[in-house]
Write a protein that holds these residues in place. Structure first.
Motif, PDB file in Angstrom:
ATOM      1  N   GLU A  84       3.846   1.541  -1.329  1.00 61.36           N
ATOM      2  CA  GLU A  84       4.383   1.701  -2.687  1.00 61.36           C
ATOM      3  C   GLU A  84       3.358   2.355  -3.600  1.00 61.36           C
ATOM      4  O   GLU A  84       3.699   3.234  -4.409  1.00 61.36           O
ATOM      5  N   ALA A  85       2.105   1.940  -3.482  1.00 54.69           N
ATOM      6  CA  ALA A  85       1.057   2.536  -4.315  1.00 54.69           C
ATOM      7  C   ALA A  85       0.850   4.004  -3.983  1.00 54.69           C
ATOM      8  O   ALA A  85       0.646   4.843  -4.874  1.00 54.69           O
ATOM      9  N   ALA A 129      -2.688  -5.721  -5.456  1.00 55.39           N
ATOM     10  CA  ALA A 129      -1.972  -4.624  -6.112  1.00 55.39           C
ATOM     11  C   ALA A 129      -2.950  -3.672  -6.796  1.00 55.39           C
ATOM     12  O   ALA A 129      -2.796  -2.445  -6.731  1.00 55.39           O
ATOM     13  N   LEU A 130      -3.967  -4.230  -7.457  1.00 52.40           N
ATOM     14  CA  LEU A 130      -4.978  -3.394  -8.103  1.00 52.40           C
ATOM     15  C   LEU A 130      -5.710  -2.547  -7.070  1.00 52.40           C
ATOM     16  O   LEU A 130      -5.880  -1.332  -7.250  1.00 52.40           O
ATOM     17  N   ARG A 176       3.737   6.160  -5.357  1.00 53.97           N
ATOM     18  CA  ARG A 176       3.597   6.370  -6.804  1.00 53.97           C
ATOM     19  C   ARG A 176       2.473   7.354  -7.116  1.00 53.97           C
ATOM     20  O   ARG A 176       2.643   8.278  -7.919  1.00 53.97           O
ATOM     21  N   ALA A 177       1.312   7.152  -6.501  1.00 53.66           N
ATOM     22  CA  ALA A 177       0.152   7.985  -6.836  1.00 53.66           C
ATOM     23  C   ALA A 177       0.373   9.443  -6.449  1.00 53.66           C
ATOM     24  O   ALA A 177      -0.040  10.361  -7.170  1.00 53.66           O
ATOM     25  N   ALA A 205      -5.021   4.331  -3.452  1.00 51.35           N
ATOM     26  CA  ALA A 205      -4.072   5.443  -3.417  1.00 51.35           C
ATOM     27  C   ALA A 205      -4.509   6.569  -4.350  1.00 51.35           C
ATOM     28  O   ALA A 205      -4.410   7.753  -4.010  1.00 51.35           O
ATOM     29  N   GLU A 206      -5.004   6.210  -5.527  1.00 47.72           N
ATOM     30  CA  GLU A 206      -5.472   7.234  -6.466  1.00 47.72           C
ATOM     31  C   GLU A 206      -6.687   7.974  -5.898  1.00 47.72           C
ATOM     32  O   GLU A 206      -6.824   9.191  -6.100  1.00 47.72           O
ATOM     33  N   ARG A 211      -3.572   0.273  -5.636  1.00 54.87           N
ATOM     34  CA  ARG A 211      -3.404   1.385  -6.581  1.00 54.87           C
ATOM     35  C   ARG A 211      -4.655   2.253  -6.637  1.00 54.87           C
ATOM     36  O   ARG A 211      -4.569   3.491  -6.590  1.00 54.87           O
ATOM     37  N   GLU A 219       0.831  -1.208   0.000  1.00 53.45           N
ATOM     38  CA  GLU A 219       0.000   0.000   0.000  1.00 53.45           C
ATOM     39  C   GLU A 219       0.863   1.255   0.000  1.00 53.45           C
ATOM     40  O   GLU A 219       0.540   2.252  -0.658  1.00 53.45           O
TER      41      GLU A 219
END
Length: 246
Positions: free
Chosen positions: A21-22, A227-228, A25-26, A234-235, A231, A19
């Motif tokens: 990592e996501a 993972a989905l 990135r986001a 986070a978005e 992501r 989480e």
């Protein structure tokens, strides 16, 4: 560029490395050179953002959230809004893996305490999110949660709400369904493959697959779905952060 004390400060909590990592990135964050690698920082809209990995479960969450408000903590800074973002377990049969959950109410299963969710933005709120002390594989309990209006379950959000509300700080949750108990992918063997910080116990995974290689497709599916969900959560948190700008 150092953070400005006049800017809004948003802290995003990540129970699991996946989480975090996501989130990094986001939000397009960078490792905080002054924090010994313990946090990641950046800016989104009018907010300075800090992301922190906290580990799984209410005790670790309360400890990490409490440190945010401790003036004696290294690098202490005023916190204006706390977010928690990541995956959750689905309880509603009509909500697929990958569905964002935006609850009206968060429930602490252990105490029965309830917290009204008031996130930034105008996304519709619906249902409840229940926080438990650990991963539950009790189908009957999961059905009771759903009958009580709970759409999803996690292990941290009520602890965030508890700490933040005691200190008068706004909070919000961004959860996406990563698995559903009625899909039958999780069992005690797979739950035991996680360390308390949410990372995978690689040695345990290796040993399990050596003895039961037929479990590999289930692990791959869970990994993909987690993972989905991480992501998408986070978005959603990024959108919530931008919504704070009004």
């Amino acid at each position: 560029m150092p953070p400005s004390p006049a800017r809004r400060h948003v802290v995003v909590l990540a129970p699991m490395p996946l989480e975090l990592e996501a989130i990094v990135r986001a939000f397009e964050l960078r490792a905080d050179s002054d924090g010994g690698g313990a946090s990641w920082t950046g800016r989104v809209g009018d907010s300075d953002v800090t992301a922190v990995h906290i580990g799984m479960g209410p005790p670790l969450t309360r400890r990490a959230a409490g440190r945010l408000f401790d003036p004696a903590a290294p690098g202490h800074r005023r916190v204006d809004h706390v977010m928690i973002a990541g995956i959750c377990g689905g309880l509603h049969p009509d909500l697929a893996v990958g569905t964002l959950v935006n609850p009206e109410v968060v429930v602490d299963h252990a105490s029965g305490a309830t917290y009204r969710h008031a996130p930034p933005g105008d996304a519709p709120l619906e249902g409840k999110l229940v926080t438990t002390e650990g991963v539950s594989l009790d189908d009957e309990l999961s059905r009771r949660f759903f009958d009580d209006g709970c759409y999803a379950v996690d292990m941290e959000t009520s602890a965030v709400a508890e700490v933040c509300e005691a200190r008068g700080c706004d909070w919000s949750v961004y959860r996406c369904i990563g698995d559903r108990y009625f899909d039958g992918l999780l069992d005690e063997r797979l739950v035991a493959l996680s360390n308390p910080d949410g990372s995978a116990d690689i040695d345990a995974v290796t040993r399990l697959l050596e003895h039961e290689p037929e479990l590999l497709p289930r692990l791959q599916q869970l990994s993909h779905d987690s993972a989905l969900a991480a992501r998408l959560a986070a978005e959603a948190a990024v959108r919530g952060c931008l919504a704070l700008d009004g």
